[in-house]
Design a protein around this motif. Structure first.
Motif, PDB file in Angstrom:
ATOM      1  N   LEU A   1      -7.925  10.062   2.686  1.00 52.44           N
ATOM      2  CA  LEU A   1      -7.457   8.863   3.379  1.00 52.44           C
ATOM      3  C   LEU A   1      -8.506   8.287   4.325  1.00 52.44           C
ATOM      4  O   LEU A   1      -8.330   7.182   4.844  1.00 52.44           O
ATOM      5  CB  LEU A   1      -6.167   9.167   4.147  1.00 52.44           C
ATOM      6  CG  LEU A   1      -4.958   9.545   3.287  1.00 52.44           C
ATOM      7  CD1 LEU A   1      -3.739   9.804   4.163  1.00 52.44           C
ATOM      8  CD2 LEU A   1      -4.657   8.462   2.266  1.00 52.44           C
TER       9      LEU A   1
ATOM     10  N   CYS B   1      -7.459  -0.299   1.332  1.00 54.82           N
ATOM     11  CA  CYS B   1      -6.069  -0.452   0.874  1.00 54.82           C
ATOM     12  C   CYS B   1      -5.147  -0.780   2.040  1.00 54.82           C
ATOM     13  O   CYS B   1      -4.265  -1.645   1.936  1.00 54.82           O
ATOM     14  CB  CYS B   1      -5.603   0.833   0.187  1.00 54.82           C
ATOM     15  SG  CYS B   1      -6.388   1.169  -1.398  1.00 54.82           S
TER      16      CYS B   1
ATOM     17  N   TRP C   1     -12.318   3.156   0.479  1.00 56.85           N
ATOM     18  CA  TRP C   1     -11.291   2.555  -0.373  1.00 56.85           C
ATOM     19  C   TRP C   1      -9.911   2.712   0.250  1.00 56.85           C
ATOM     20  O   TRP C   1      -9.122   1.754   0.274  1.00 56.85           O
ATOM     21  CB  TRP C   1     -11.315   3.156  -1.770  1.00 56.85           C
ATOM     22  CG  TRP C   1     -10.137   2.719  -2.608  1.00 56.85           C
ATOM     23  CD1 TRP C   1      -9.087   3.484  -3.023  1.00 56.85           C
ATOM     24  CD2 TRP C   1      -9.882   1.395  -3.091  1.00 56.85           C
ATOM     25  NE1 TRP C   1      -8.191   2.739  -3.736  1.00 56.85           N
ATOM     26  CE2 TRP C   1      -8.659   1.450  -3.805  1.00 56.85           C
ATOM     27  CE3 TRP C   1     -10.562   0.184  -3.005  1.00 56.85           C
ATOM     28  CZ2 TRP C   1      -8.117   0.331  -4.423  1.00 56.85           C
ATOM     29  CZ3 TRP C   1     -10.000  -0.937  -3.620  1.00 56.85           C
ATOM     30  CH2 TRP C   1      -8.794  -0.849  -4.318  1.00 56.85           C
ATOM     31  N   SER C   2      -9.599   3.894   0.757  1.00 57.74           N
ATOM     32  CA  SER C   2      -8.282   4.123   1.361  1.00 57.74           C
ATOM     33  C   SER C   2      -8.069   3.189   2.546  1.00 57.74           C
ATOM     34  O   SER C   2      -6.987   2.601   2.702  1.00 57.74           O
ATOM     35  CB  SER C   2      -8.150   5.576   1.815  1.00 57.74           C
ATOM     36  OG  SER C   2      -8.152   6.451   0.712  1.00 57.74           O
ATOM     37  N   GLN C   3      -9.098   3.021   3.368  1.00 58.73           N
ATOM     38  CA  GLN C   3      -8.941   2.143   4.522  1.00 58.73           C
ATOM     39  C   GLN C   3      -8.886   0.677   4.098  1.00 58.73           C
ATOM     40  O   GLN C   3      -8.205  -0.134   4.717  1.00 58.73           O
ATOM     41  CB  GLN C   3     -10.083   2.385   5.510  1.00 58.73           C
ATOM     42  CG  GLN C   3     -10.056   3.816   6.034  1.00 58.73           C
ATOM     43  CD  GLN C   3     -10.723   3.982   7.382  1.00 58.73           C
ATOM     44  OE1 GLN C   3     -10.796   3.053   8.172  1.00 58.73           O
ATOM     45  NE2 GLN C   3     -11.192   5.179   7.633  1.00 58.73           N
TER      46      GLN C   3
ATOM     47  N   ASN D   1     -15.720   1.997  -2.819  1.00 63.06           N
ATOM     48  CA  ASN D   1     -15.967   2.591  -1.508  1.00 63.06           C
ATOM     49  C   ASN D   1     -17.110   1.904  -0.763  1.00 63.06           C
ATOM     50  O   ASN D   1     -17.697   2.481   0.152  1.00 63.06           O
ATOM     51  CB  ASN D   1     -16.247   4.080  -1.647  1.00 63.06           C
ATOM     52  CG  ASN D   1     -14.962   4.878  -1.819  1.00 63.06           C
ATOM     53  OD1 ASN D   1     -14.168   4.984  -0.893  1.00 63.06           O
ATOM     54  ND2 ASN D   1     -14.744   5.413  -3.017  1.00 63.06           N
TER      55      ASN D   1
ATOM     56  N   LEU E   1       1.111   4.789   0.870  1.00 61.59           N
ATOM     57  CA  LEU E   1       0.384   5.741   1.710  1.00 61.59           C
ATOM     58  C   LEU E   1       1.126   7.072   1.771  1.00 61.59           C
ATOM     59  O   LEU E   1       2.205   7.154   2.371  1.00 61.59           O
ATOM     60  CB  LEU E   1       0.219   5.176   3.122  1.00 61.59           C
ATOM     61  CG  LEU E   1      -0.534   6.076   4.110  1.00 61.59           C
ATOM     62  CD1 LEU E   1      -1.996   6.222   3.689  1.00 61.59           C
ATOM     63  CD2 LEU E   1      -0.433   5.530   5.527  1.00 61.59           C
TER      64      LEU E   1
ATOM     65  N   CYS F   1       0.853  -1.185   0.000  1.00 63.94           N
ATOM     66  CA  CYS F   1       0.000   0.000   0.000  1.00 63.94           C
ATOM     67  C   CYS F   1       0.887   1.232   0.000  1.00 63.94           C
ATOM     68  O   CYS F   1       1.777   1.367   0.851  1.00 63.94           O
ATOM     69  CB  CYS F   1      -0.914   0.018   1.219  1.00 63.94           C
ATOM     70  SG  CYS F   1      -1.905   1.526   1.362  1.00 63.94           S
TER      71      CYS F   1
ATOM     72  N   TYR G   1      -1.546  -1.228  -3.983  1.00 66.47           N
ATOM     73  CA  TYR G   1      -2.760  -0.458  -3.712  1.00 66.47           C
ATOM     74  C   TYR G   1      -2.429   1.028  -3.592  1.00 66.47           C
ATOM     75  O   TYR G   1      -1.490   1.403  -2.871  1.00 66.47           O
ATOM     76  CB  TYR G   1      -3.419  -0.925  -2.417  1.00 66.47           C
ATOM     77  CG  TYR G   1      -4.151  -2.238  -2.530  1.00 66.47           C
ATOM     78  CD1 TYR G   1      -5.514  -2.272  -2.799  1.00 66.47           C
ATOM     79  CD2 TYR G   1      -3.485  -3.448  -2.364  1.00 66.47           C
ATOM     80  CE1 TYR G   1      -6.205  -3.477  -2.900  1.00 66.47           C
ATOM     81  CE2 TYR G   1      -4.160  -4.659  -2.460  1.00 66.47           C
ATOM     82  CZ  TYR G   1      -5.518  -4.663  -2.732  1.00 66.47           C
ATOM     83  OH  TYR G   1      -6.191  -5.856  -2.835  1.00 66.47           O
TER      84      TYR G   1
ATOM     85  N   PRO H   1      -4.294   4.470  -2.389  1.00 68.64           N
ATOM     86  CA  PRO H   1      -5.486   5.041  -1.763  1.00 68.64           C
ATOM     87  C   PRO H   1      -5.983   6.282  -2.496  1.00 68.64           C
ATOM     88  O   PRO H   1      -5.313   6.830  -3.373  1.00 68.64           O
ATOM     89  CB  PRO H   1      -5.009   5.395  -0.345  1.00 68.64           C
ATOM     90  CG  PRO H   1      -3.703   4.697  -0.172  1.00 68.64           C
ATOM     91  CD  PRO H   1      -3.113   4.558  -1.536  1.00 68.64           C
ATOM     92  N   ASP H   2      -7.183   6.725  -2.106  1.00 65.85           N
ATOM     93  CA  ASP H   2      -7.727   7.986  -2.608  1.00 65.85           C
ATOM     94  C   ASP H   2      -6.979   9.161  -1.997  1.00 65.85           C
ATOM     95  O   ASP H   2      -6.233   9.008  -1.018  1.00 65.85           O
ATOM     96  CB  ASP H   2      -9.206   8.119  -2.210  1.00 65.85           C
ATOM     97  CG  ASP H   2     -10.088   7.146  -2.981  1.00 65.85           C
ATOM     98  OD1 ASP H   2      -9.723   6.829  -4.127  1.00 65.85           O
ATOM     99  OD2 ASP H   2     -11.117   6.724  -2.438  1.00 65.85           O
TER     100      ASP H   2
ATOM    101  N   THR I   1      -6.120   1.211  -8.182  1.00 59.42           N
ATOM    102  CA  THR I   1      -6.726   2.422  -7.671  1.00 59.42           C
ATOM    103  C   THR I   1      -8.229   2.167  -7.574  1.00 59.42           C
ATOM    104  O   THR I   1      -8.726   1.142  -8.049  1.00 59.42           O
ATOM    105  CB  THR I   1      -6.457   3.605  -8.608  1.00 59.42           C
ATOM    106  OG1 THR I   1      -7.045   3.305  -9.891  1.00 59.42           O
ATOM    107  CG2 THR I   1      -4.959   3.833  -8.798  1.00 59.42           C
TER     108      THR I   1
END
Length: 639
Positions: free
Chosen positions: A253, A261, A257-259, A219, A175, A173, A247, A249-250, A204
């Protein structure tokens, strides 16, 4: 942990069958049909404990998807903790467990309590078979016991091996922890450099929605029911088909989706603009810290620099502002440089290449010749380690300058005899060490920057010293670069000890003159070693060493010499490395590619033999590399 009936998609059923065959050996359709009703599906959240050390249950688990880590501990605390992260006196990493592998077969056979605590690094799915159900299977098919015994023996052998292969993380991921980081662009370039045989992919939110064909599904949260399960199935299937999934994220965060990832990640790359504030932001603290953190996955700090950056700085500030032990490692990357992105890809796909340089005084100039030959043949170096003067040459290499530039500057710096300041009152050492200190500081400032630290080098670097105060081998990974390498080559009696952290440090060769074992613990894929033969005095044809006048006259006679006795300086230098010399064969056995050099005509303090030593290293390495097939060189990053 949540249990459910075992109704798996086809791809997960295939992974389960592979895991069962790994555990039980070849299984026919009848055996599989009899076993499937005995299994339970266990869903484990990231950070959750699957089995705990000391527990007496003897259930078996097969990992269908996800990643787990086994920790060992207990027993008396070590006098001196291991220098590696996660290897403290009460908790140390034993292994990582990935899809298709098993947990618990040791306790089943021995009847002993669990020998390790196993924790899910991310959301994982396991299949469990209880002890009574397993006994039913063994009663019906007793031949399965032999296959299980073989697996246990194999696991014990790997656990006790001197060098363990590092597992490639399946899911990464990316980040961003500072503003302005282009995650998608870096992700595309990273995926292009990951091993092609694993068909790496970048995911993505837009990419997964295009694959699934449902707008907005990225999401979907748990409250979305079927859409959430559909996304989970799609991601698990992609993981089963690709060796590497990256991965992204958007921008938000906090989005689902970000979580997701973060929860899917085996390893999180903390991407930071090196010029930004090193303070941990609110999002980073919320997602990765405290009891409500989203994931327990391993974190690696990736500091991003401009293409023309001279040398990294402030790395210590970045590391110190994260919780102790939170960051497993760090890297310095110039995203505009293809070579740096390739280095990132190798280190994150268990393909890193380490270079280890032994000590040996002025003979260590040969290391620079070897490095030049490696560069000319396209061999890459991601990690560098060394001891003694090997640590000095290793530090120069870790600064990532071209080999010719390193050689030119080292020639200018070291041929002025850095050990020429003899002490007239040798209370601590025969040589004051001030000239060597000045040479090292000027060299590092010229090639990198003033006040450089070990953690600031472009290529990850360590050096070995001996803690004189408390009598143990010290692996230096942080602190002043110049001071660290001085400590690594401070030969007792010859150069004064170097104070670091309240202790006195001396030459690393006292304990470990050829620290390939330290590199092996780092889990690199390939270890390149450069070993310089020490002076050997064999077949002594005299009963006693004669007096000084006799030795002086014997030396004048030249070829008719009767007494070949090491000089005082040679005795002092070589005696400190006798223990290391006894480990030389073992150290060499840990390498994948070793250059063994012999420079009998170069004295330990023969600084004016610079060009000859470099030439010997270059010629030997060039000859060996030229004899290697292209596919052999490709394993070391050559293209």
């Amino acid at each position: 942990m949540e249990n459910a009936a075992l109704t798996l998609p086809e791809f997960q059923a295939q992974l389960l069958a592979e895991g069962l065959r790994e555990l039980f050996g070849e299984m026919n359709d009848d055996m599989l049909a009899a076993l499937m009703p005995l299994l339970e599906w266990v869903e484990v959240a990231g950070g959750e404990v699957v089995v705990r050390q000391g527990d007496t249950d003897r259930d078996l688990y097969v990992v269908i998807c996800g990643r787990l880590r086994a920790y060992g501990g207990g027993g008396p605390p070590r006098r001196h903790p291991r220098p590696d992260a996660g290897e403290g006196p009460h908790r140390r990493v034993l292994s990582e467990i990935t899809r298709g592998e098993t947990i618990g077969e040791m306790s089943f056979f021995t009847g002993a309590p669990r020998v390790a605590t196993v924790v899910a690094l991310r959301d994982s799915v396991l299949a469990r078979i209880t002890r009574p159900n397993l006994e039913k299977l063994l009663t019906a098919w007793p031949q399965v016991t032999l296959s299980m015994a073989r697996l246990v023996i194999d696991r014990l052998g790997r656990a006790n091996a001197p060098r363990r292969a590092k597992r490639r993380p399946t899911n990464l991921c990316l980040l961003p922890i500072t503003p302005g980081v282009d995650v998608a662009a870096l992700g595309e370039r990273l995926v292009a450099r990951l091993p092609a045989d694993g068909e790496p992919i970048l995911l993505t939110a837009a990419a997964i929605e295009a694959r699934v064909g449902v707008k907005g599904i990225a999401n979907a949260g748990k409250a979305d029911g079927d859409r959430y399960r559909q996304l989970t199935k799609a991601l698990d299937e992609l993981e089963s088909r690709h060796a590497s999934v990256v991965y992204a994220p958007d921008g938000d965060l906090a989005s689902e989706w970000s979580q997701r990832c973060l929860r899917m990640a085996d390893r999180i790359l903390l991407l930071a603009d090196a010029g930004a504030s090193p303070e941990a932001g609110a999002a980073e603290a919320r997602l990765l810290g405290g009891e409500k953190k989203v994931t327990a996955a391993e974190q690696v700090l990736v500091l991003l620099h401009g293409e023309d950056a001279a040398m990294p700085g402030r790395t210590a500030e970045w590391l110190d502002r994260r919780p102790a032990g939170a960051v497993a490692g760090h890297l310095h990357i110039r995203p505009a440089r293809d070579a740096d992105v390739a280095r990132l890809a190798r280190t994150q796909s268990a393909g890193a290449i380490g270079l280890v340089l032994c000590g040996g005084g002025a003979r260590c100039f040969a290391h620079l010749g070897v490095y030049k030959a490696l560069q000319e043949h396209g061999v890459q170096v991601d990690y560098v380690g060394g001891s003694g003067m090997g640590a000095v040459m290793g530090a120069l290499i870790a600064l990532d300058a071209p080999a010719d530039e390193l050689i030119a500057y080292a020639r200018e710096a070291f041929t002025a005899s850095p050990t020429g300041d003899i002490s007239l009152m040798p209370l601590t050492a025969l040589i004051k060490g001030r000239q060597l200190k000045s040479v090292l500081e000027e060299a590092i400032e010229h090639l990198g920057g003033a006040d450089a630290r070990i953690e600031d080098t472009w290529k990850s670097f360590y050096c070995v010293s001996a803690n004189y105060s408390r009598a143990f081998e010290a692996v230096l990974r942080r602190g002043s670069l110049a001071k660290g390498i001085r400590a690594s080559c401070a030969v007792p009696g010859l150069l004064p000890p170097v104070p670091i952290g309240g202790d006195l440090m001396v030459d690393g060769g006292v304990f470990n003159n050829y620290p390939t074992d330290v590199m092996a613990r780092a889990g690199v894929a390939k270890i390149i070693g450069v070993n310089i033969s020490r002076d050997a005095f064999q077949d002594v044809a005299y009963d006693e060493v004669p007096g000084s006048w006799t030795l002086a006259w014997d030396k004048v006679t030249g070829s008719r010499r009767k007494y070949r006795v090491p000089s005082l300086m040679s005795t002092l230098m070589n005696a400190t490395t006798l223990y290391s010399a006894s480990r030389e064969q073992y150290s060499g056995s840990l390498t994948d590619l070793e250059f063994r050099l012999n420079l009998p005509s170069v004295g330990i303090l023969d600084w004016h033999a610079f060009d000859h030593a470099v030439s010997v290293g270059y010629r030997n390495a060039s000859k060996a590399l030229a004899a290697m097939a292209p596919e052999e060189l490709a394993a070391y990053g050559a293209r």
